[in-house]
Design an enzyme around this catalytic site. Structure first.
Site, PDB file in Angstrom:
ATOM      1  N   SER A  82      -7.565  -9.471 -12.497  1.00 53.65           N
ATOM      2  CA  SER A  82      -7.626  -8.274 -13.342  1.00 53.65           C
ATOM      3  C   SER A  82      -7.125  -8.616 -14.735  1.00 53.65           C
ATOM      4  CB  SER A  82      -6.744  -7.172 -12.761  1.00 53.65           C
ATOM      5  OG  SER A  82      -6.500  -6.201 -13.756  1.00 53.65           O
ATOM      6  N   ASP A 134      -7.407  -3.576  -4.344  1.00 51.62           N
ATOM      7  CA  ASP A 134      -6.879  -3.654  -5.710  1.00 51.62           C
ATOM      8  C   ASP A 134      -5.479  -3.055  -5.772  1.00 51.62           C
ATOM      9  OD1 ASP A 134      -6.488  -3.654  -8.448  1.00 51.62           O
ATOM     10  OD2 ASP A 134      -8.108  -2.235  -8.901  1.00 51.62           O
ATOM     11  N   MET A 164      -8.911   2.580 -18.455  1.00 51.98           N
ATOM     12  CA  MET A 164      -8.021   3.733 -18.245  1.00 51.98           C
ATOM     13  C   MET A 164      -8.063   4.636 -19.468  1.00 51.98           C
ATOM     14  SD  MET A 164      -4.754   1.845 -16.566  1.00 51.98           S
ATOM     15  CE  MET A 164      -4.935   0.590 -15.295  1.00 51.98           C
ATOM     16  N   HIS A 168     -13.910  -1.305 -13.423  1.00 51.16           N
ATOM     17  CA  HIS A 168     -13.230  -0.285 -12.628  1.00 51.16           C
ATOM     18  C   HIS A 168     -12.882   0.863 -13.562  1.00 51.16           C
ATOM     19  CE1 HIS A 168      -9.293   0.727 -10.214  1.00 51.16           C
ATOM     20  NE2 HIS A 168     -10.153   1.732 -10.239  1.00 51.16           N
ATOM     21  N   MET A 214     -11.320   4.161 -14.482  1.00 53.15           N
ATOM     22  CA  MET A 214     -10.315   5.185 -14.168  1.00 53.15           C
ATOM     23  C   MET A 214     -10.368   6.191 -15.298  1.00 53.15           C
ATOM     24  SD  MET A 214      -7.467   2.440 -12.863  1.00 53.15           S
ATOM     25  CE  MET A 214      -8.331   1.076 -13.647  1.00 53.15           C
ATOM     26  N   HIS A 219     -12.333  -8.731 -13.087  1.00 53.15           N
ATOM     27  CA  HIS A 219     -12.046  -7.311 -12.873  1.00 53.15           C
ATOM     28  C   HIS A 219     -11.565  -6.706 -14.188  1.00 53.15           C
ATOM     29  CE1 HIS A 219     -11.102  -3.869 -10.251  1.00 53.15           C
ATOM     30  NE2 HIS A 219      -9.998  -3.720 -10.980  1.00 53.15           N
ATOM     31  N   MET A 229      -7.856   1.176  -3.240  1.00 51.87           N
ATOM     32  CA  MET A 229      -6.637   0.984  -4.027  1.00 51.87           C
ATOM     33  C   MET A 229      -5.451   0.815  -3.089  1.00 51.87           C
ATOM     34  SD  MET A 229      -7.685   1.031  -7.131  1.00 51.87           S
ATOM     35  CE  MET A 229      -6.050   0.788  -7.837  1.00 51.87           C
ATOM     36  N   ASP A 280     -10.332  -3.299 -16.030  1.00 54.16           N
ATOM     37  CA  ASP A 280      -9.763  -1.974 -15.768  1.00 54.16           C
ATOM     38  C   ASP A 280      -9.852  -1.076 -16.996  1.00 54.16           C
ATOM     39  OD1 ASP A 280      -8.659  -2.098 -13.031  1.00 54.16           O
ATOM     40  OD2 ASP A 280      -7.455  -3.741 -13.850  1.00 54.16           O
TER      41      ASP A 280
HETATM   42  C1  DX5 Z   1      -4.320  -0.635 -11.331  1.00 51.82           C
HETATM   43  C2  DX5 Z   1      -5.512  -1.520 -11.618  1.00 51.82           C
HETATM   44  C3  DX5 Z   1      -5.414  -2.869 -11.038  1.00 51.82           C
HETATM   45  C4  DX5 Z   1      -4.263  -3.684 -11.580  1.00 51.82           C
HETATM   46  C5  DX5 Z   1      -3.891  -4.705 -10.555  1.00 51.82           C
HETATM   47  O1  DX5 Z   1      -4.609   0.671 -11.646  1.00 51.82           O
HETATM   48  O2  DX5 Z   1      -6.694  -0.925 -11.108  1.00 51.82           O
HETATM   49  O3  DX5 Z   1      -6.641  -3.579 -11.146  1.00 51.82           O
HETATM   50  O4  DX5 Z   1      -4.582  -4.355 -12.762  1.00 51.82           O
HETATM   51  O5  DX5 Z   1      -2.775  -5.380 -11.028  1.00 51.82           O
HETATM   52  P1  DX5 Z   1      -1.750  -6.023  -9.994  1.00 51.82           P
HETATM   53  O6  DX5 Z   1      -2.511  -7.058  -9.226  1.00 51.82           O
HETATM   54  O7  DX5 Z   1      -0.686  -6.573 -10.879  1.00 51.82           O
HETATM   55  O8  DX5 Z   1      -1.264  -4.912  -9.091  1.00 51.82           O
HETATM   56 ZN    ZN Z   2      -8.550  -2.168 -10.993  1.00 55.39          ZN
END
Ligand code: DX5
Ligand code: ZN
Length: 247
Positions: free
Chosen positions: A15, A187, A44, A78, A80, A40, A149, A42
């Site tokens: 990620s 994840d 947000m 991903h 969010m 990956h 998750m 992310d």
């Molecule tokens: C959290 C993200 C993850 C996060 C994982 O909301 O979706 O992808 O980056 O990071 P680690 O592996 O550090 O939990």
């Molecule tokens: Zn993620």
């Protein structure tokens, strides 16, 4: 195995949330050279989750780096964000290979899946630790990926929630019953010391942010997660009917 191809049994998806954002392209190159199968990404929005990260422009900027031996390495976006639909064409345009969304972020889950697929992108549904598996009813066969998750979304570096393990097993069984090649990705909080249990529960794609990036030794970290997860997967295959808590 062709080195450009993802690992056939256990894919590792670093990620970028835990990468050095000032050097993202180099970080993508470094984790791919270290053995990453998937990148990956992310997203947000400070609304669906408290944190705020990156958008389609950054996805487009890293796209040229997501390559191994001349072949593209999948970018696993991903989302969010809520609402989610308007961003999907932008990420498809920016080079996403897979787009996953949370059912709580869509008014019409089936329509959102169709939108992603209509753009030639693989579609994933993301279930939070407390989101019931009934969300997969009626849509599982249309999906390319289920993302479970194992933390509540919003931040990297959180602790793995152990009670997600039986849920991984339950989704593995549902996927197997479809007979389709649907990836089961986990994840949140995945590290070398829990990867064996995650693999044993039935995951085939592991996201790891802090576990890959924080130690600096990307290849060592990726290989430790993968080999432990593969050991778990093989123990599962050796005892297909045992309960997941025996892992
Ligand atoms: C959290 C993200 C993850 C996060 C994982 O909301 O979706 O992808 O980056 O990071 P680690 O592996 O550090 O939990
Ligand atoms: Zn993620």
């Amino acid at each position: 195995m062709n080195p450009a191809m993802p690992h056939p049994e256990m894919r590792i998806a670093p990620s970028l949330l835990s990468a050095d954002f000032a050097r993202l392209g180099e970080e993508v190159t470094a984790v791919i050279e270290a053995g990453a199968d998937v990148i990956h990404f992310d997203v947000m929005d400070n609304h669906y989750v408290p944190n705020l990260t990156v958008g389609p422009l950054v996805c487009q900027a890293i796209k040229p780096y997501a390559v191994k031996n001349g072949q593209p390495v999948p970018i696993d976006v991903h989302l969010m964000v809520k609402p989610v639909d308007a961003l999907i064409p932008m990420f498809a345009q920016a080079g996403a290979s897979i787009i996953s969304f949370h059912p709580e972020a869509s008014e019409h889950i089936d329509r959102t899946i169709q939108l992603i697929k209509s753009l030639g992108v693989k579609a994933g549904l993301v279930l939070n630790p407390a989101t019931p598996l009934s969300c997969l009813d009626h849509v599982l066969e249309q999906l390319d990926l289920v993302l479970l998750m194992s933390v509540n979304p919003g931040y990297g570096g959180q602790s793995f929630i152990e009670h997600v393990l039986p849920k991984i097993d339950a989704v593995r069984r549902r996927i197997d019953a479809t007979g389709r090649d649907i990836w089961l990705e986990v994840d949140g909080g995945v590290k070398a010391d829990n990867a064996q249990r995650v693999g044993s529960a039935g995951a085939d794609t592991l996201v790891a942010g802090s576990a890959v990036f924080s130690g600096g030794r990307y290849q060592e970290s990726i290989e430790a997660i993968r080999s432990n997860a593969l050991a778990g997967l093989r123990s599962r295959r050796a005892q297909p009917e045992r309960l997941p808590d025996d892992a």
